[in-house]
Design an enzyme around this catalytic site. Structure first.
Site, PDB file in Angstrom:
ATOM      1  N   LYS A   1       0.882  -1.175   0.000  1.00  0.00           N
ATOM      2  CA  LYS A   1       0.000   0.000   0.000  1.00  0.00           C
ATOM      3  C   LYS A   1       0.921   1.227   0.000  1.00  0.00           C
ATOM      4  O   LYS A   1       1.979   1.213   0.639  1.00  0.00           O
ATOM      5  CB  LYS A   1      -0.876  -0.074   1.257  1.00  0.00           C
TER       6      LYS A   1
ATOM      7  N   CYS B   1      -2.631   8.260  -7.951  1.00  0.00           N
ATOM      8  CA  CYS B   1      -3.779   8.205  -7.042  1.00  0.00           C
ATOM      9  C   CYS B   1      -4.829   9.214  -7.534  1.00  0.00           C
ATOM     10  O   CYS B   1      -4.526  10.396  -7.703  1.00  0.00           O
ATOM     11  CB  CYS B   1      -3.327   8.532  -5.628  1.00  0.00           C
TER      12      CYS B   1
ATOM     13  N   LYS C   1       4.145   4.213 -11.658  1.00  0.00           N
ATOM     14  CA  LYS C   1       2.736   3.835 -11.868  1.00  0.00           C
ATOM     15  C   LYS C   1       1.968   5.073 -12.318  1.00  0.00           C
ATOM     16  O   LYS C   1       1.808   6.030 -11.560  1.00  0.00           O
ATOM     17  CB  LYS C   1       2.144   3.249 -10.580  1.00  0.00           C
TER      18      LYS C   1
HETATM   19  C1  LIG Z   1      -9.518   0.476  -2.185  1.00  0.00           C
HETATM   20  C2  LIG Z   1      -8.375   0.695  -3.133  1.00  0.00           C
HETATM   21  C3  LIG Z   1      -7.228   1.307  -2.669  1.00  0.00           C
HETATM   22  C4  LIG Z   1      -6.150   1.513  -3.527  1.00  0.00           C
HETATM   23  N1  LIG Z   1      -5.012   2.090  -3.045  1.00  0.00           N
HETATM   24  C5  LIG Z   1      -3.946   2.285  -3.864  1.00  0.00           C
HETATM   25  C6  LIG Z   1      -2.728   2.817  -3.370  1.00  0.00           C
HETATM   26  O1  LIG Z   1      -2.564   3.123  -2.199  1.00  0.00           O
HETATM   27  N2  LIG Z   1      -1.708   2.985  -4.250  1.00  0.00           N
HETATM   28  C7  LIG Z   1      -1.811   2.639  -5.581  1.00  0.00           C
HETATM   29  O2  LIG Z   1      -0.836   2.797  -6.336  1.00  0.00           O
HETATM   30  N3  LIG Z   1      -2.952   2.100  -6.065  1.00  0.00           N
HETATM   31  C8  LIG Z   1      -4.009   1.922  -5.247  1.00  0.00           C
HETATM   32  N4  LIG Z   1      -5.164   1.333  -5.724  1.00  0.00           N
HETATM   33  C9  LIG Z   1      -5.236   0.956  -7.161  1.00  0.00           C
HETATM   34  C10 LIG Z   1      -4.932  -0.528  -7.372  1.00  0.00           C
HETATM   35  O3  LIG Z   1      -3.607  -0.846  -6.992  1.00  0.00           O
HETATM   36  C11 LIG Z   1      -5.128  -0.919  -8.851  1.00  0.00           C
HETATM   37  O4  LIG Z   1      -4.261  -0.134  -9.649  1.00  0.00           O
HETATM   38  C12 LIG Z   1      -6.574  -0.704  -9.335  1.00  0.00           C
HETATM   39  O5  LIG Z   1      -7.512  -1.089  -8.348  1.00  0.00           O
HETATM   40  C13 LIG Z   1      -6.857  -1.473 -10.635  1.00  0.00           C
HETATM   41  O6  LIG Z   1      -6.708  -2.855 -10.446  1.00  0.00           O
HETATM   42  P1  LIG Z   1      -7.988  -3.858 -10.282  1.00  0.00           P
HETATM   43  O7  LIG Z   1      -8.844  -3.659 -11.482  1.00  0.00           O
HETATM   44  O8  LIG Z   1      -7.368  -5.222 -10.175  1.00  0.00           O
HETATM   45  O9  LIG Z   1      -8.686  -3.434  -9.030  1.00  0.00           O
HETATM   46  C14 LIG Z   1      -6.242   1.117  -4.879  1.00  0.00           C
HETATM   47  C15 LIG Z   1      -7.409   0.487  -5.344  1.00  0.00           C
HETATM   48  C16 LIG Z   1      -8.474   0.279  -4.486  1.00  0.00           C
HETATM   49  C17 LIG Z   1      -9.719  -0.374  -5.012  1.00  0.00           C
END
Ligand SMILES: Cc1cc2nc3c(=O)[nH]c(=O)nc-3n(C[C@H](O)[C@H](O)[C@H](O)COP(=O)(O)O)c2cc1C
Length: 374
Positions: free
Chosen positions: A46, A154, A191
């Site tokens: 995270k 973010c 990212k």
């Molecule tokens: C609740 C939540 C919190 C997230 N927190 C972060 C974070 O702290 N840092 C980050 O780079 N991406 C964060 N993401 C993005 C995820 O790492 C990922 O890029 C995004 O959810 C797309 O992937 P998925 O379709 O598998 O969910 C977060 C996503 C969610 C749903």
């Protein structure tokens, strides 16, 4: 030769190309240890920052579901609904750097062969803020992190010098990446946000700054829906909502479009694909476009918080796919469909008629030439 899931990505060896992305599944030591035990090849923590973090008063993530055979979309659970997307307005880790440092060390001691990537984020509005990136980078790598992932993506930062706000600015991306590279002894991944007109421009900024890989996608900016009964947003605090991030199945095709642009523009660079992956068939899309690893968030959140069944399926199905096709490693099929994504006018027309992308054949403007000057 028997098929192997082993990959080397940005110089690091992974026992498989599947990582948990930076999100709730990787917010604690216990989650990360469970994830490694379950078989994930790597984990991105995270996001860790130095600024104070206070999350909203209420749930930070919910899931939008669709009703089969009806045009219904809602966060309210009903029998037989299928997952459409996740929606989040969670900020970065609310645990301070001092909490993360000893935990990173302990996790690496417990799992020395697994890859632990530290996701970091700071501002970029002053020299002091830029030094914060270096403080985070040196602390995490000294603690044992194998790589650093720069959160330039973010989607819900109010600060103009943070998150996706700098991820839309090629120069800022370059500056931040370069600042981190000055102190980094481990690979640096950038990212990027998908919320940009041409992600290739931002990726170029990252590579110019020295990034070893580009990661895409973070969540897409979005709003939750209005509940027609109450006229309230499905996620709100005191009736108010704000832009949040969409993840999960809904973003798979959109994220792939971004990845196709990236891997075509930089065919020799390293890419980690994220967005909507819950099974190998989804991950395969990213691999054949050229990605060397992929990352998962939403599907893992919904599977015992860290995705034990998801990673089991990903590994088993990738091995079965490779054995069936006679592939020994991911390199045998990585990028094999990258060049099949072409401009619209290159798609064959019936009767071999040519189409010039809306230029001369349509009777409108001629394509730009030195003579016409446009
Ligand atoms: C609740 C939540 C919190 C997230 N927190 C972060 C974070 O702290 N840092 C980050 O780079 N991406 C964060 N993401 C993005 C995820 O790492 C990922 O890029 C995004 O959810 C797309 O992937 P998925 O379709 O598998 O969910 C977060 C996503 C969610 C749903």
């Amino acid at each position: 030769m028997a098929a192997t899931l082993d990959v080397t990505f940005t110089g690091l060896r992974f026992e498989n190309p599947f990582l948990l992305s930076s999100a709730p599944p990787t917010e604690s030591e216990s989650n990360i240890l469970r994830a490694f035990d379950a078989g994930w090849g790597g984990v991105v923590t995270k996001t860790i920052g130095l600024h104070p973090v206070v999350n909203v008063d209420g749930p930070k993530t919910k899931f939008l579901r669709a009703t089969p055979d009806a045009p219904h979309l809602s966060m309210k659970r009903r029998p037989g609904m299928a997952l459409h997307s996740s929606w989040n307005w969670e900020l970065i880790s609310d645990k301070p750097l001092d909490w993360w440092v000893p935990h990173i060390t302990r996790i690496k001691q417990a799992h020395p062969t697994k890859v632990l990537v530290a996701s970091i984020m700071a501002g970029s509005g002053s020299d002091e803020e830029l030094r914060h990136w270096q403080t985070l980078a040196t602390a995490c790598q000294s603690a044992g992190a194998d790589a650093l992932e720069l959160n330039l993506s973010c989607p819900h930062m109010d600060r103009q010098d943070m998150g996706s706000n700098i991820g839309k600015d090629q120069a800022q991306i370059s500056i931040v990446t370069k600042i981190v590279k000055e102190v980094a002894k481990v690979p640096v991944w950038a990212k990027l946000t998908p919320s940009t007109t041409d992600i290739v421009v931002e990726a170029r900024g990252a590579f110019l700054g020295g990034a070893d890989a580009v990661v895409s996608s973070n969540t897409f900016p979005s709003l939750t829906l209005i509940d027609p009964e109450t006229l309230e947003f499905e996620m709100n605090v005191d009736g108010y909502t704000s832009s949040g991030g969409l993840g999960g199945p809904a973003i798979l095709p959109q994220s792939l479009a971004k990845m196709a642009q990236l891997t075509q523009a930089f065919p020799d660079r390293a890419f980690s694909g994220i967005g909507g992956i819950s099974e190998f068939a989804h991950a395969l899309n990213y691999f054949v476009l050229g990605c060397g690893t992929v990352q998962v968030c939403t599907a893992a959140m919904l599977d015992h918080a860290i995705g034990p069944n998801v990673i089991k399926g990903l590994k088993e199905d990738m091995l079965a796919f490779m054995e069936k096709r006679g592939f020994s490693t991911l390199e045998d099929f990585r990028g094999i469909r990258r060049d099949r994504v072409v401009t619209h006018s290159k798609i064959r027309r019936p009767d071999d008629k040519a189409y010039h992308g809306g230029h001369d054949a349509e009777g409108y403007a001629l394509p730009a030439t030195p003579e016409t000057g446009h």
